[in-house]
Design a protein around this motif. Structure first.
Motif, PDB file in Angstrom:
ATOM      1  N   ALA A 149      -3.319 -29.100 -22.314  1.00 50.04           N
ATOM      2  CA  ALA A 149      -4.295 -29.375 -23.165  1.00 50.04           C
ATOM      3  C   ALA A 149      -3.676 -28.220 -24.345  1.00 50.04           C
ATOM      4  CB  ALA A 149      -5.137 -28.369 -21.950  1.00 50.04           C
ATOM      5  N   GLY A 151      -4.031 -36.022 -20.313  1.00 50.78           N
ATOM      6  CA  GLY A 151      -3.474 -35.512 -20.063  1.00 50.78           C
ATOM      7  C   GLY A 151      -2.944 -33.835 -19.984  1.00 50.78           C
ATOM      8  N   GLU A 152      -2.386 -33.417 -19.963  1.00 52.34           N
ATOM      9  CA  GLU A 152      -1.842 -31.907 -20.381  1.00 52.34           C
ATOM     10  C   GLU A 152      -0.442 -32.633 -21.030  1.00 52.34           C
ATOM     11  OE1 GLU A 152      -3.281 -29.322 -19.619  1.00 52.34           O
ATOM     12  OE2 GLU A 152      -4.977 -29.629 -17.686  1.00 52.34           O
ATOM     13  N   THR A 170     -12.862 -35.643 -15.702  1.00 51.50           N
ATOM     14  CA  THR A 170     -11.474 -34.800 -14.527  1.00 51.50           C
ATOM     15  C   THR A 170     -10.465 -35.133 -15.878  1.00 51.50           C
ATOM     16  OG1 THR A 170     -10.841 -36.293 -13.432  1.00 51.50           O
ATOM     17  CG2 THR A 170     -12.404 -34.546 -12.876  1.00 51.50           C
ATOM     18  N   PRO A 176      -7.936 -32.114 -20.212  1.00 50.86           N
ATOM     19  CA  PRO A 176      -8.082 -30.971 -20.287  1.00 50.86           C
ATOM     20  C   PRO A 176      -9.340 -30.586 -20.400  1.00 50.86           C
ATOM     21  CG  PRO A 176      -6.217 -31.332 -21.588  1.00 50.86           C
ATOM     22  CD  PRO A 176      -7.005 -32.652 -20.904  1.00 50.86           C
ATOM     23  N   GLY A 217      -7.123 -33.993 -25.589  1.00 57.83           N
ATOM     24  CA  GLY A 217      -6.140 -33.943 -24.240  1.00 57.83           C
ATOM     25  C   GLY A 217      -4.306 -33.950 -25.061  1.00 57.83           C
ATOM     26  N   ASP A 271     -14.471 -27.207 -18.479  1.00 60.40           N
ATOM     27  CA  ASP A 271     -12.547 -27.211 -17.849  1.00 60.40           C
ATOM     28  C   ASP A 271     -12.384 -26.825 -17.347  1.00 60.40           C
ATOM     29  OD1 ASP A 271     -13.443 -24.608 -18.998  1.00 60.40           O
ATOM     30  OD2 ASP A 271     -11.997 -24.244 -20.445  1.00 60.40           O
ATOM     31  N   GLY A 272     -11.275 -26.681 -16.219  1.00 58.48           N
ATOM     32  CA  GLY A 272     -10.698 -26.989 -15.552  1.00 58.48           C
ATOM     33  C   GLY A 272     -11.646 -27.086 -14.115  1.00 58.48           C
TER      34      GLY A 272
END
Length: 189
Positions: free
Chosen positions: A23, A20-21, A89, A92, A166, A54-55
């Motif tokens: 990134a 996860g975050e 998803t 990141p 991540g 990404d994003g």
């Protein structure tokens, strides 16, 4: 023991769902990728390239994969449709490692493919060295020509893998490893 050897002995993948975050920042990503492309490359063909997801692009990619999976298998369960939709998803950043095979080259295609595979593995090693988590995944999407087209791949290109990057969200235990004694032999004439 050297720090580099210790790194190799400790490296392990972190499941993409556990990434996860935050990134890695852009400078870290650039440094990681510059190191990752330093691979053995017979003939200096550079038989690889990278695509960033990404994003919002990760979400759209997953949605398009889910649509394709449903088109190919209309009976696909709702749970599997959702899995396809969300597959990219969690981490990141996802890097698509692409092999670019030059069939006209004297360098065998297998060597070109292995060169691209080394890029993917170097990303894993570099991520671990930086304290990041990473996982190299393939799945059906890596081998599907419609997905290749969606990614803008040419006929001579194919996906080596999707490397998810991540911050690990939990400690992940290492898996059992094979015993070297079961794998190593000495050839004698």
């Amino acid at each position: 023991m050297s720090a580099a050897l210790a790194l190799l002995q400790q490296r392990h993948s972190v499941p993409s769902r556990q990434l996860g975050e935050p990134a890695p920042d852009e400078a870290t990503v650039q440094a990681l990728l510059e190191a990752a492309i330093r691979v053995p490359d017979h003939g200096k063909l550079v038989p690889f390239r990278l695509i960033r997801l990404d994003g919002e692009a990760k979400l759209r990619f997953g949605e398009q994969l889910a649509e394709l999976a449903i088109r190919n298998s209309p009976e696909l369960s709702e749970a599997k449709q959702e899995k396809e939709r969300l597959r990219y998803t969690f981490a990141p950043l996802v890097l698509v490692v692409v092999a670019r095979i030059d069939d006209a080259s004297k360098v065998p295609a297998i060597e070109q493919t292995l060169c691209a595979g080394n890029v993917a593995y170097n990303i894993l090693l570099g991520a671990y060295a930086l304290g990041l988590g990473a996982q190299w995944l393939t799945g059906w999407a890596a081998y599907d020509r419609e997905v290749a087209s969606m990614l803008g791949l040419a006929a001579h290109e194919h996906v080596i893998g999707f490397v998810h990057l991540g911050t690990p969200q939990m400690d992940v235990p290492d898996r059992d490893r094979p015993a070297l004694a079961d794998l190593l032999s000495t050839w004698a004439p």
